[in-house]
Design an enzyme around this catalytic site. Structure first.
Site, PDB file in Angstrom:
ATOM      1  N   GLU A   1       0.730  -1.136   0.053  1.00  0.00           N
ATOM      2  CA  GLU A   1      -0.071  -0.095   0.048  1.00  0.00           C
ATOM      3  C   GLU A   1       0.938   1.512  -0.049  1.00  0.00           C
ATOM      4  O   GLU A   1       0.676   2.324   0.753  1.00  0.00           O
ATOM      5  CB  GLU A   1      -0.916   0.135   1.422  1.00  0.00           C
ATOM      6  CG  GLU A   1      -1.872  -1.180   1.481  1.00  0.00           C
ATOM      7  CD  GLU A   1      -3.326  -0.915   0.509  1.00  0.00           C
ATOM      8  OE1 GLU A   1      -3.260   0.372   0.092  1.00  0.00           O
ATOM      9  OE2 GLU A   1      -3.977  -1.974   0.361  1.00  0.00           O
ATOM     10  N   GLY A   2       2.072   1.237  -0.809  1.00  0.00           N
ATOM     11  CA  GLY A   2       2.947   2.397  -0.780  1.00  0.00           C
ATOM     12  C   GLY A   2       3.971   2.000   0.206  1.00  0.00           C
ATOM     13  O   GLY A   2       3.850   1.945   1.354  1.00  0.00           O
TER      14      GLY A   2
END
Lengths: 387, 248
Positions: free
Chosen positions: A367-368
């Site tokens: 998620e990043g």
């Protein structure tokens, strides 16, 4: 003297309303009674506790912030608290709910046709249909604009080719939300598991998120009907808006993991006597405990304010990035330090620290990555895109 | 038939209880509070009775400051139909609680008043029995199984020797033991619905209840710290030690 709560140093509890508190307590109890007794064993065996899905669904945890279609319509803070409590159990449990709710049900709700919403959302809220989310590809996750997976029109259908990597829930999913390049930009497709040419395989030999399913997805000339294309969005903003939803939950989840680790180590250092005094009576130990409590408290305040911003419709992606960076980092640091304070015990699954520590290695990556979020904040501060 | 379930707000059973530094009581500030677990079991049983179609309405009631409304809302979220908050700033003792509940009985005419056998804070285990006496109705305490038929209840009670099964006529007072059932998890949509369920507030003065302190709390102190153990060298030494201490 009224003592400060070690795990809620600034009394965040008093900033929640009664419903938010009840939601947190109800999910917390589920985690204590149902998840904690089996989760270390699941981690050891590399098994996702799918037997918990019906109860997770019945509690109302799937798609809990969506309105209608059998969903609870809770506010953002409540969704954050759900993530926090689930991840106090295990990051794998929270990941399951994040993916189902934020990455699969959210895009169907936000970008799907009415027919798609009615077909999928109630069954997904009941846990009867499980989803997975295909954005990241094998050649690299941080540069989604460079995706290779593509779909071309063929009459009324689309022909999908490519591969996706690091996909939570992949092999148990009934549907995959797949993002693919088309002549009209990036589009989202609902790929059903029995479509010919679609295959999901588990990723093995993981040392992290072992109580969660991680898969690769392959698309070999998969024929997807136009009715399964998400009509409401095109371009990267589709998948990125899903990620903003999920990342918001990830700003809260690791706080639960940190609470679990710190609670355990507070008890351990109070009870363990070395050199004729409890470990916790040593300056070196106290400084470390105090530092963990400080980081946790700052993350809790940040998460709550982030939630209030989201509920008032003023949240900005850069704020989510800073909070994800800050809160996952603090949780990972706390888990590692707790692991160390537990001494030899800390290397076993009898204690929670090493499991959370290993899980959070995934959470800080997915998620990043931490770096990506630092660069999002950097871009916000300077106006320069340095990706 | 209505079932009245009185619930008490207590320090959560997972919290390590701390005595206030001045010895005036147990620390409750900043401490997680919950429905007394035995009361929650009583509420669960009442809800199951209603879900089987053997009762029409489940009413939760609590006595105390505004804070008890949190536990009443939880009771509503579990499935109770409505709630009554009897407002008072003093913590009433069992006899006063029983008198207050008798007033609620007069208003509501329940078929069953289902209480927890005791509260985990003061462990009195008195209110159900006192209430049955004041109301002049049968009681079935320490209930481990409850079956209803023809205006009667068959109740298996947990007693020292095992289980004792009795039959009583309704209306009656019952109190729950630990093994009666396992309370449900509160579902999140039900938490939102609970906001819209009725919660009536009654000032204790409006009930005309005689409030007397049956006893006075003099001091609170934590239990003595556990002393160190002793390692013995052999079984014979262990037996000697036990005999010396009069344990064998």
């Amino acid at each position: 003297m009224s003592a400060v709560n070690s795990l809620d140093f600034f009394d965040i509890d008093s900033l929640l309303d009664d419903e938010e508190r009840m939601i947190r307590d109800s999910v917390g109890r589920f985690v204590d009674d149902r998840a904690l007794p089996l989760i270390a064993e699941c981690f050891d065996q590399g098994r996702f506790p799918a037997e918990l899905i019906p109860e997770i669904a019945e509690l109302g945890l799937l798609g809990s912030s969506l309105e209608g279609y059998g969903c609870a319509g809770l506010n953002a803070v409540s969704y954050g608290l759900i993530c926090q409590e689930l991840e106090r159990g295990d990051s794998g449990l929270r990941s399951f709910v994040s993916v189902q709710s934020s990455l699969c049900m959210y895009p169907i709700h936000a970008f799907g046709s009415e027919a798609q919403r009615e077909r999928w959302l109630p069954a997904m809220a009941r846990g009867e249909v499980i989803g997975c989310f295909g954005l990241t590809e094998p050649h690299g996750g941080s540069d989604p604009a460079n995706m290779k997976t593509h779909a071309r029109r063929d009459g009324d259908d689309w022909i999908l080719n490519g591969a996706k990597m690091w996909i939570t829930n992949g092999t148990i999913a009934d549907i995959a939300i797949v993002w693919a390049r088309t002549d009209d930009g990036i589009q989202g497709f609902i790929v059903e598991k029995d479509f010919p040419g679609y295959e999901a395989r588990d990723v093995h030999h993981k040392m992290s998120l072992r109580a969660s399913i991680t898969s690769e997805l392959y698309f070999d000339n998969v024929r997807v009907p136009e009715a399964n294309r998400l009509p409401g969005v095109s371009g990267l903003k589709g998948p990125l808006s899903c990620l903003s939803q999920a990342r918001f939950g990830i700003c809260w989840g690791p706080l639960g993991a940190a609470v679990a680790c710190l609670k355990e180590v507070l008890d351990y250092t109070a009870d363990r006597v070395l050199f004729k005094r409890p470990l916790s009576a040593n300056q070196a130990v106290q400084v470390r405990l105090a530092d963990m409590a400080r980081r946790l408290a700052s993350g809790q305040l940040l998460a709550l304010q982030l939630g209030r911003l989201k509920d008032s419709g003023r949240i900005k992606p850069a704020q989510i990035s800073m909070a994800k960076w800050n809160n996952v980092r603090l949780a990972l640091d706390i888990a590692r330090d707790c692991r160390d304070l537990l001494g030899g015990s800390g290397i076993t699954l009898e204690y929670v620290a090493i499991r959370h520590m290993l899980n959070l290695e995934s959470v800080i990556t997915y998620e990043g990555t931490e770096t990506i979020h630092q660069l999002v904040v950097g871009r916000e501060l300077t106006g320069h895109n340095a990706f | 038939m209505k079932i009245l379930v009185p619930i008490k707000r207590v320090v959560d059973y997972n919290v390590r209880v701390r005595v206030k530094s001045d010895g005036s009581g147990v620390e409750t500030e900043g401490v997680k509070m919950s429905i007394n677990p035995f009361d929650e079991i009583a509420l669960e049983e009442a809800l199951r009775i209603r879900e089987r179609g053997e009762a029409e309405e489940v009413i939760v009631a609590s006595i105390g400051g505004t804070d008890v409304q949190q536990q009443l809302r939880t009771g509503l979220a579990m499935g109770a139909d409505r709630a009554i908050h009897v407002e008072t700033e003093t913590a009433p003792q069992p006899l006063t609680v029983a008198r207050i509940l008798l007033k609620l009985i007069e208003r509501e005419s329940p078929g069953i008043v289902f209480l927890g056998k005791q509260a985990i804070d003061d462990d009195c285990n008195q209110t159900a029995q006192m209430l049955a006496a004041l109301w002049d109705r049968p009681q079935a305490t320490f209930a481990s199984r409850v079956e209803l038929a023809d205006g009667k209840a068959t109740v298996a009670r947990e007693v020292d020797a095992g289980l004792e099964t009795i039959e009583i006529e309704l209306p009656a007072v019952m109190s729950s033991d630990l093994r009666l059932n396992e309370p449900r998890f509160v579902k999140l949509p039900d938490i939102m619905k609970a906001k819209r369920k009725p919660l009536d507030v009654i000032a204790i003065a409006d009930l005309g209840v005689e409030q007397g302190a049956g006893f006075e709390m003099l001091a609170f102190e934590p239990p003595p710290k556990r002393g160190g153990g002793k390692v013995v060298g052999s079984v014979a030494e262990l037996v000697d030690e036990l005999k010396n201490r009069g344990l064998l």
